[in-house]
Every structure is written in structure tokens, then in C-alpha cells.
Design a protein around this motif. Structure first.
Motif, PDB file in Angstrom:
ATOM      1  N   TYR A 240       0.840  -1.198   0.000  1.00 28.10           N
ATOM      2  CA  TYR A 240       0.000   0.000   0.000  1.00 28.10           C
ATOM      3  C   TYR A 240       0.879   1.254   0.000  1.00 28.10           C
ATOM      4  O   TYR A 240       1.876   1.331   0.742  1.00 28.10           O
ATOM      5  CB  TYR A 240      -0.908   0.039   1.245  1.00 28.10           C
ATOM      6  CG  TYR A 240      -1.815  -1.157   1.371  1.00 28.10           C
ATOM      7  CD1 TYR A 240      -3.084  -1.153   0.791  1.00 28.10           C
ATOM      8  CD2 TYR A 240      -1.405  -2.297   2.060  1.00 28.10           C
ATOM      9  CE1 TYR A 240      -3.926  -2.254   0.918  1.00 28.10           C
ATOM     10  CE2 TYR A 240      -2.247  -3.400   2.184  1.00 28.10           C
ATOM     11  CZ  TYR A 240      -3.494  -3.368   1.612  1.00 28.10           C
ATOM     12  OH  TYR A 240      -4.327  -4.467   1.730  1.00 28.10           O
ATOM     13  N   LEU A 241       0.484   2.230  -0.796  1.00 28.21           N
ATOM     14  CA  LEU A 241       1.070   3.565  -0.735  1.00 28.21           C
ATOM     15  C   LEU A 241       0.158   4.435   0.118  1.00 28.21           C
ATOM     16  O   LEU A 241      -1.066   4.433  -0.066  1.00 28.21           O
ATOM     17  CB  LEU A 241       1.192   4.167  -2.136  1.00 28.21           C
ATOM     18  CG  LEU A 241       2.150   3.456  -3.102  1.00 28.21           C
ATOM     19  CD1 LEU A 241       2.102   4.131  -4.479  1.00 28.21           C
ATOM     20  CD2 LEU A 241       3.575   3.434  -2.559  1.00 28.21           C
ATOM     21  N   ILE A 242       0.742   5.160   1.047  1.00 27.29           N
ATOM     22  CA  ILE A 242      -0.045   6.045   1.906  1.00 27.29           C
ATOM     23  C   ILE A 242      -0.255   7.342   1.131  1.00 27.29           C
ATOM     24  O   ILE A 242       0.706   8.063   0.823  1.00 27.29           O
ATOM     25  CB  ILE A 242       0.667   6.317   3.242  1.00 27.29           C
ATOM     26  CG1 ILE A 242       1.040   4.997   3.914  1.00 27.29           C
ATOM     27  CG2 ILE A 242      -0.244   7.159   4.145  1.00 27.29           C
ATOM     28  CD1 ILE A 242      -0.131   4.068   4.147  1.00 27.29           C
ATOM     29  N   VAL A 243      -1.537   7.641   0.835  1.00 25.74           N
ATOM     30  CA  VAL A 243      -1.856   8.790  -0.006  1.00 25.74           C
ATOM     31  C   VAL A 243      -2.812   9.723   0.729  1.00 25.74           C
ATOM     32  O   VAL A 243      -3.424   9.345   1.732  1.00 25.74           O
ATOM     33  CB  VAL A 243      -2.475   8.343  -1.345  1.00 25.74           C
ATOM     34  CG1 VAL A 243      -1.489   7.475  -2.132  1.00 25.74           C
ATOM     35  CG2 VAL A 243      -3.778   7.584  -1.101  1.00 25.74           C
ATOM     36  N   GLU A 244      -2.955  10.949   0.199  1.00 24.33           N
ATOM     37  CA  GLU A 244      -3.873  11.931   0.777  1.00 24.33           C
ATOM     38  C   GLU A 244      -4.526  12.723  -0.333  1.00 24.33           C
ATOM     39  O   GLU A 244      -3.944  12.892  -1.424  1.00 24.33           O
ATOM     40  CB  GLU A 244      -3.133  12.864   1.730  1.00 24.33           C
ATOM     41  CG  GLU A 244      -1.992  13.617   1.095  1.00 24.33           C
ATOM     42  CD  GLU A 244      -1.181  14.426   2.093  1.00 24.33           C
ATOM     43  OE1 GLU A 244      -1.604  14.504   3.263  1.00 24.33           O
ATOM     44  OE2 GLU A 244      -0.122  14.959   1.710  1.00 24.33           O
ATOM     45  N   ALA A 245      -5.752  13.191  -0.078  1.00 26.56           N
ATOM     46  CA  ALA A 245      -6.498  14.002  -1.049  1.00 26.56           C
ATOM     47  C   ALA A 245      -6.381  15.468  -0.656  1.00 26.56           C
ATOM     48  O   ALA A 245      -6.678  15.842   0.475  1.00 26.56           O
ATOM     49  CB  ALA A 245      -7.957  13.566  -1.084  1.00 26.56           C
ATOM     50  N   LEU A 246      -5.975  16.320  -1.635  1.00 22.32           N
ATOM     51  CA  LEU A 246      -5.781  17.748  -1.386  1.00 22.32           C
ATOM     52  C   LEU A 246      -6.471  18.547  -2.477  1.00 22.32           C
ATOM     53  O   LEU A 246      -6.466  18.161  -3.649  1.00 22.32           O
ATOM     54  CB  LEU A 246      -4.287  18.090  -1.378  1.00 22.32           C
ATOM     55  CG  LEU A 246      -3.410  17.319  -0.373  1.00 22.32           C
ATOM     56  CD1 LEU A 246      -1.939  17.628  -0.607  1.00 22.32           C
ATOM     57  CD2 LEU A 246      -3.809  17.660   1.055  1.00 22.32           C
ATOM     58  N   ASP A 247      -7.094  19.684  -2.085  1.00 28.66           N
ATOM     59  CA  ASP A 247      -7.724  20.524  -3.090  1.00 28.66           C
ATOM     60  C   ASP A 247      -6.674  21.412  -3.754  1.00 28.66           C
ATOM     61  O   ASP A 247      -5.460  21.271  -3.519  1.00 28.66           O
ATOM     62  CB  ASP A 247      -8.858  21.353  -2.471  1.00 28.66           C
ATOM     63  CG  ASP A 247      -8.368  22.326  -1.401  1.00 28.66           C
ATOM     64  OD1 ASP A 247      -7.136  22.541  -1.284  1.00 28.66           O
ATOM     65  OD2 ASP A 247      -9.216  22.878  -0.678  1.00 28.66           O
ATOM     66  N   ARG A 248      -7.120  22.390  -4.565  1.00 25.84           N
ATOM     67  CA  ARG A 248      -6.193  23.236  -5.309  1.00 25.84           C
ATOM     68  C   ARG A 248      -5.302  24.068  -4.401  1.00 25.84           C
ATOM     69  O   ARG A 248      -4.177  24.434  -4.776  1.00 25.84           O
ATOM     70  CB  ARG A 248      -6.978  24.168  -6.231  1.00 25.84           C
ATOM     71  CG  ARG A 248      -7.704  23.437  -7.361  1.00 25.84           C
ATOM     72  CD  ARG A 248      -8.459  24.441  -8.213  1.00 25.84           C
ATOM     73  NE  ARG A 248      -9.147  23.767  -9.324  1.00 25.84           N
ATOM     74  CZ  ARG A 248      -9.897  24.412 -10.223  1.00 25.84           C
ATOM     75  NH1 ARG A 248     -10.050  25.742 -10.130  1.00 25.84           N
ATOM     76  NH2 ARG A 248     -10.479  23.736 -11.201  1.00 25.84           N
ATOM     77  N   ASP A 249      -5.811  24.363  -3.199  1.00 25.70           N
ATOM     78  CA  ASP A 249      -5.040  25.172  -2.255  1.00 25.70           C
ATOM     79  C   ASP A 249      -4.215  24.337  -1.288  1.00 25.70           C
ATOM     80  O   ASP A 249      -3.647  24.863  -0.320  1.00 25.70           O
ATOM     81  CB  ASP A 249      -5.982  26.083  -1.464  1.00 25.70           C
ATOM     82  CG  ASP A 249      -6.730  27.053  -2.363  1.00 25.70           C
ATOM     83  OD1 ASP A 249      -6.136  27.533  -3.357  1.00 25.70           O
ATOM     84  OD2 ASP A 249      -7.922  27.320  -2.078  1.00 25.70           O
TER      85      ASP A 249
END
Length: 322
Positions: A240-249
Motif C-alpha cells: 500500500y502507498l499512503i496517499v492523501e487528497a488535497l484541493d487546489r489550495d
């Protein structure tokens, strides 16, 4: 005591007995009353064989001390009346009427307590009526009003928002199903089910309008990947790759993720993305060499779509804890 020395003349033989005068009757009653209240005297004198004579003698002495001359016939009449229980009160036998009468006579004793108890009951009943029943009834009426009018309108409004957010047939079909189920639940009076379908439409619309990037976590001191041994196959490994969701800012965006380990779904901004071993190894080697990941973005979520577009191979699974 009644003071009198009047004595009627004896009746002629064979003549009818005259009616006793009122003062004689009252004197006889006084004699009986004297006997009745002299309890020790009665108990002592009535115990002997010569009780009548002794009792009359004792009565003469009592009245003599008061200066009253009582005729022999009156004494005899008083003793006989005492033996016959005349001028004595005999209580009525137990009955419903007597019980009611006793309650009325003794009302001063129990009336206050009963009045206080009734007042407490009235206050408690009023508190329950206005504090529990009336609010509950208002809530029930409001819910019925919501089922008849509010929920159908809200369901239709959220459905229209979903259609405005996407042109893809998949999300539109899902929205149509939620709308139909919500209307059916509202019509059947199932408030909870109708609200759940309304919440589903709102979540769907929110997910459709979201835009974010999915990047590998690569900050110093934080894990960029983990591996697990699945319970179903102890000889295998999941990467598994530890990922995160980020908006444009660059702000975190919470998205719905379902764990492949226990099936739970949660809205999170960070999760473990299941990737092939080769992709996991590529990222691991790059971070070991430079401490950085040159291209950490692995996915892009566009408005109007539900699923991100991935730039790396994935298996479709995820985990929420590591």
C-alpha cells in the motif's frame, strides 16, 4: 343531674298505667347515666347476689350527697333500664352506608392529606401532559407534515442538483434510484428511510462537485508505504502507498473510502492505496535514494465524476488503518 322530688300517685287497681311524666323519665335516664359512668361501682355491685338492692342503696347515697330524693320506683326503673340496655346507644352494624357516613364524619382527619395527594397528582399529570405529551404530539405532527410535504420536495431538489453536477449516466442512475426509494419511504411513513435516501443524494452531489489531487505522503518522518500479510493467505503480501487528497489550495479533502480488510467505509483525507508490488518497490527505492518522491501525484478527481483518474497501476483496494 336532674333535681326533682315529684312522685306520681299510685294507679288504681285494674286501671291502665299512666304515662310517666317527663321529669320522671329524665330522672330515670339520669340514674342510668350515673350507673353507666360509674364503671367501678357497676362492676363491683353487679357481681354479688344482692346486686340490685346494693346498687339501689349506693344510688341513694350518691343522690343524697347531692340533696336529691329519688323515689324507689325511679331507682328500680333505672336499674332495670341499665340491665335492659335502655337509653344506651347501639352502633349500626357494618355496611356501605355506615362506611360512607364515617368517611364524612372523619373528613377533617383525612381530607387535607387526600387534597394534597390529589393536588400532587394533578400537578404531575399536568407536567406530563404539557412537558411530555404535548411536545411529543407536536413532533409527531411535524414529522407527518415533513413526510407529506417537506421530504418529497427535498428529495426532488437534491436529485436536480445531482443532475446539474454531472452528465455521466452512472451517477444519474444512482440518483434516480435514491429518489424513487426516498419517495416510496415517505409515502409509507418511514421517516428514517426517507431521510437516509435524502442524505445519500446529498453525499452524491457533494462527491460529484469535489475536485482534488491524490498524492503520496512524502514529508520527512512520515510513512509513504506499508505492506501487510493478508489473513486469507499468510504466504502473500499486500502493498500500500499512503496517499492523501488535497484541493487546489493544498487543503485536505475528505472522501469516502472502504477498507478491504473489514469492509467499513469512512470519509477520510488519508488512506492506504493498494498497488502492485512493483509500484510499491519503485516508490520505495526512489525515496531511499533521495529522501523525496519526484512525482508524488498518483490520481486526479475532476468535478462531475465520482472516481479519480489514476496515473499509477492500482488494484482497487484500500485500508483505513496501518
Amino acid at each position: 343531674m336532674v333535681e326533682t322530688t315529684t312522685r306520681p300517685a299510685p294507679a288504681a287497681p285494674g286501671a291502665a298505667a299512666p304515662v310517666p311524666a317527663l321529669d320522671e323519665t329524665m330522672l330515670a335516664m339520669d340514674v342510668v347515666d350515673t350507673l353507666r359512668h360509674a364503671d367501678r361501682l357497676v362492676e363491683r355491685e353487679l357481681a354479688g347476689d344482692a346486686r340490685r338492692a346494693a346498687l339501689k342503696q349506693r344510688l341513694r347515697e350518691i343522690y343524697a350527697t347531692q340533696g336529691i330524693a329519688v323515689p324507689e320506683a325511679t331507682l328500680e326503673q333505672g336499674v332495670a333500664a341499665l340491665e335492659q340496655h335502655r337509653f344506651a346507644y347501639t352502633p349500626a352494624p357494618p355496611s356501605f352506608g355506615r362506611s360512607l357516613a364515617m368517611l364524612w364524619v372523619t373528613r377533617a382527619r383525612w381530607g387535607r392529606a387526600v387534597g394534597i395527594a390529589l393536588a400532587v397528582l394533578l400537578l404531575a399529570g399536568g407536567g406530563w401532559w404539557f412537558g411530555v405529551h404535548v411536545p411529543a404530539e407536536r413532533t409527531r405532527i411535524a414529522e407527518q407534515q415533513e413526510l407529506r410535504e417537506g421530504l418529497p420536495r427535498a428529495l426532488q431538489a437534491e436529485y436536480d442538483r445531482v443532475l446539474a453536477a454531472t452528465t455521466l449516466q452512472g451517477p444519474r442512475d444512482r440518483a434516480a434510484r435514491l429518489l424513487a426509494e426516498g419517495r416510496t419511504a415517505a409515502g409509507a411513513g418511514a421517516l428514517g428511510d426517507a431521510r437516509a435516501r435524502l442524505a445519500g443524494l446529498r453525499d452524491l452531489q457533494r462527491d460529484l462537485v469535489q475536485e482534488y489531487r491524490i498524492r503520496i505522503v512524502s514529508r520527512p518522518g512520515e510513512q509513504s508505504g506499508v505492506w501487510r500479510v493478508p489473513q486469507a493467505n499468510p504466504r502473500a503480501r499486500n502493498f500500500y502507498l499512503i496517499v492523501e487528497a488535497l484541493d487546489r489550495d493544498g487543503r485536505p479533502v475528505e472522501v469516502p473510502i472502504t477498507s478491504e480488510e473489514d469492509g467499513t467505509t469512512a470519509r477520510v483525507a488519508r488512506w492506504g492505496l493498494h498497488v502492485p508490488e512493483a509500484e510499491f518497490e519503485r516508490v520505495r527505492q526512489e525515496k531511499l535514494r533521495s529522501g523525496l518522491i519526484s512525482d508524488p501525484v498518483v490520481g486526479q478527481k475532476r468535478a462531475g465524476e465520482l472516481e479519480p483518474r489514476w496515473s499509477v497501476p492500482i488494484t482497487g483496494g484500500a485500508i483505513l488503518k496501518w
